[in-house]
Design a protein around this motif. Sequence first.
Motif, PDB file in Angstrom:
ATOM      1  N   PRO A   1      15.352   0.404  34.146  1.00  0.00           N
ATOM      2  CA  PRO A   1      14.723  -0.236  32.988  1.00  0.00           C
ATOM      3  C   PRO A   1      15.779  -0.617  31.959  1.00  0.00           C
ATOM      4  N   PRO A   2      15.520  -1.676  31.207  1.00  0.00           N
ATOM      5  CA  PRO A   2      16.515  -2.099  30.201  1.00  0.00           C
ATOM      6  C   PRO A   2      16.679  -1.020  29.130  1.00  0.00           C
ATOM      7  N   ALA A   3      17.905  -0.896  28.648  1.00  0.00           N
ATOM      8  CA  ALA A   3      18.192   0.103  27.612  1.00  0.00           C
ATOM      9  C   ALA A   3      17.486  -0.285  26.318  1.00  0.00           C
ATOM     10  N   ARG A   4      16.950   0.730  25.644  1.00  0.00           N
ATOM     11  CA  ARG A   4      16.261   0.470  24.385  1.00  0.00           C
ATOM     12  C   ARG A   4      17.239   0.609  23.231  1.00  0.00           C
ATOM     13  N   ALA A   5      16.940  -0.064  22.185  1.00  0.00           N
ATOM     14  CA  ALA A   5      17.798  -0.013  20.996  1.00  0.00           C
ATOM     15  C   ALA A   5      17.732   1.380  20.377  1.00  0.00           C
ATOM     16  N   PRO A   6      18.841   1.843  19.785  1.00  0.00           N
ATOM     17  CA  PRO A   6      18.852   3.188  19.176  1.00  0.00           C
ATOM     18  C   PRO A   6      17.803   3.354  18.085  1.00  0.00           C
ATOM     19  N   TRP A   7      17.580   2.295  17.293  1.00  0.00           N
ATOM     20  CA  TRP A   7      16.572   2.420  16.233  1.00  0.00           C
ATOM     21  C   TRP A   7      15.181   2.645  16.813  1.00  0.00           C
ATOM     22  N   TYR A   8      14.902   2.022  17.973  1.00  0.00           N
ATOM     23  CA  TYR A   8      13.613   2.179  18.623  1.00  0.00           C
ATOM     24  C   TYR A   8      13.403   3.628  19.055  1.00  0.00           C
ATOM     25  N   GLU A   9      14.446   4.212  19.633  1.00  0.00           N
ATOM     26  CA  GLU A   9      14.343   5.599  20.064  1.00  0.00           C
ATOM     27  C   GLU A   9      14.188   6.546  18.885  1.00  0.00           C
ATOM     28  N   MET A  10      14.863   6.239  17.757  1.00  0.00           N
ATOM     29  CA  MET A  10      14.714   7.077  16.564  1.00  0.00           C
ATOM     30  C   MET A  10      13.284   7.013  16.032  1.00  0.00           C
ATOM     31  N   VAL A  11      12.706   5.840  15.980  1.00  0.00           N
ATOM     32  CA  VAL A  11      11.331   5.676  15.498  1.00  0.00           C
ATOM     33  C   VAL A  11      10.358   6.384  16.433  1.00  0.00           C
ATOM     34  N   GLU A  12      10.580   6.212  17.737  1.00  0.00           N
ATOM     35  CA  GLU A  12       9.711   6.861  18.714  1.00  0.00           C
ATOM     36  C   GLU A  12       9.791   8.380  18.591  1.00  0.00           C
ATOM     37  N   HIS A  13      10.996   8.907  18.458  1.00  0.00           N
ATOM     38  CA  HIS A  13      11.185  10.352  18.328  1.00  0.00           C
ATOM     39  C   HIS A  13      10.524  10.882  17.057  1.00  0.00           C
ATOM     40  N   ALA A  14      10.689  10.154  15.950  1.00  0.00           N
ATOM     41  CA  ALA A  14      10.073  10.577  14.683  1.00  0.00           C
ATOM     42  C   ALA A  14       8.547  10.555  14.794  1.00  0.00           C
ATOM     43  N   GLY A  15       8.007   9.526  15.428  1.00  0.00           N
ATOM     44  CA  GLY A  15       6.558   9.451  15.620  1.00  0.00           C
ATOM     45  C   GLY A  15       6.034  10.584  16.479  1.00  0.00           C
ATOM     46  N   GLU A  16       6.764  10.917  17.542  1.00  0.00           N
ATOM     47  CA  GLU A  16       6.335  12.011  18.411  1.00  0.00           C
ATOM     48  C   GLU A  16       6.397  13.354  17.687  1.00  0.00           C
ATOM     49  N   ARG A  17       7.449  13.551  16.860  1.00  0.00           N
ATOM     50  CA  ARG A  17       7.550  14.792  16.083  1.00  0.00           C
ATOM     51  C   ARG A  17       6.387  14.903  15.091  1.00  0.00           C
ATOM     52  N   PHE A  18       6.035  13.771  14.478  1.00  0.00           N
ATOM     53  CA  PHE A  18       4.912  13.757  13.539  1.00  0.00           C
ATOM     54  C   PHE A  18       3.612  14.110  14.251  1.00  0.00           C
ATOM     55  N   LEU A  19       3.386  13.482  15.414  1.00  0.00           N
ATOM     56  CA  LEU A  19       2.164  13.768  16.175  1.00  0.00           C
ATOM     57  C   LEU A  19       2.121  15.232  16.612  1.00  0.00           C
ATOM     58  N   PHE A  20       3.253  15.751  17.047  1.00  0.00           N
ATOM     59  CA  PHE A  20       3.298  17.147  17.495  1.00  0.00           C
ATOM     60  C   PHE A  20       3.050  18.100  16.330  1.00  0.00           C
ATOM     61  N   ALA A  21       3.577  17.757  15.159  1.00  0.00           N
ATOM     62  CA  ALA A  21       3.377  18.609  13.974  1.00  0.00           C
ATOM     63  C   ALA A  21       1.942  18.549  13.466  1.00  0.00           C
ATOM     64  N   SER A  22       1.208  17.505  13.823  1.00  0.00           N
ATOM     65  CA  SER A  22      -0.170  17.372  13.333  1.00  0.00           C
ATOM     66  C   SER A  22      -1.086  18.476  13.850  1.00  0.00           C
ATOM     67  N   ARG A  23      -0.648  19.199  14.864  1.00  0.00           N
ATOM     68  CA  ARG A  23      -1.463  20.300  15.378  1.00  0.00           C
ATOM     69  C   ARG A  23      -1.688  21.359  14.306  1.00  0.00           C
ATOM     70  N   TRP A  24      -0.765  21.448  13.327  1.00  0.00           N
ATOM     71  CA  TRP A  24      -0.894  22.444  12.264  1.00  0.00           C
ATOM     72  C   TRP A  24      -2.059  22.147  11.330  1.00  0.00           C
ATOM     73  N   LEU A  25      -2.632  20.947  11.417  1.00  0.00           N
ATOM     74  CA  LEU A  25      -3.838  20.653  10.641  1.00  0.00           C
ATOM     75  C   LEU A  25      -5.017  21.516  11.100  1.00  0.00           C
ATOM     76  N   LEU A  26      -4.935  22.041  12.329  1.00  0.00           N
ATOM     77  CA  LEU A  26      -5.997  22.912  12.837  1.00  0.00           C
ATOM     78  C   LEU A  26      -5.907  24.329  12.276  1.00  0.00           C
ATOM     79  N   ALA A  27      -4.733  24.748  11.835  1.00  0.00           N
ATOM     80  CA  ALA A  27      -4.552  26.129  11.376  1.00  0.00           C
ATOM     81  C   ALA A  27      -5.507  26.507  10.244  1.00  0.00           C
TER      82      ALA A  27
END
Length: 197
Positions: free
Chosen positions: A6-32
Amino acid sequence: MSLEPPPARAPWYEMVEHAGERFLFASRWLLAPLYVGLVVALVAIAIKFFQELWHLTTHIIDSTGDDIVLSVLALLDLGLLANLVLIVIFAGYENFVSKIAAARKSEDRPHWMGHVDFSGLKMKLIGSIVAISAIGLLADFTGLTKKDHIDTNELMWRVVLHLTFVVSGLLFAVMDWVGERRMLLTKQTHGHADESE
């Protein structure tokens, strides 16, 4: 036939994707806070339980046998409800938020804790609901002897509701059994396919 990487993705794209995934993963704490709210509900159930127990013990001399049966059924109902809330708190928190590290090495840790998946939690919930419904229905039938007038329509709907819980529980159990069988057969089929290659 060669597959192109697959074509290499731009570094900014990977940073945005990683930040979005971290945000989604952290949203589980809304259940606490919801589970903390259930702990408050558990305290309310315990207060009501001891209120019922106090009423039973202080009126035991002038109570009839039916009164005692109804009081004990009310205590059982509250006890089962408390068990249900505790199961939801522990299993829900461990499945959806985080592992409970404080209980990891405790000898009092329930044996099912950490082993109840969503399917098991669903079965424990429906089993508890059926038991609570059965106790309520038994209390209704026991209380019939104290009533002059029996509302058969209301009693019929309570029986229908209880049977609905029972049938729902059976259907959940059958669906889980079919799902487990399907997964087992899929694993066996893929295992044989891997061996043949």
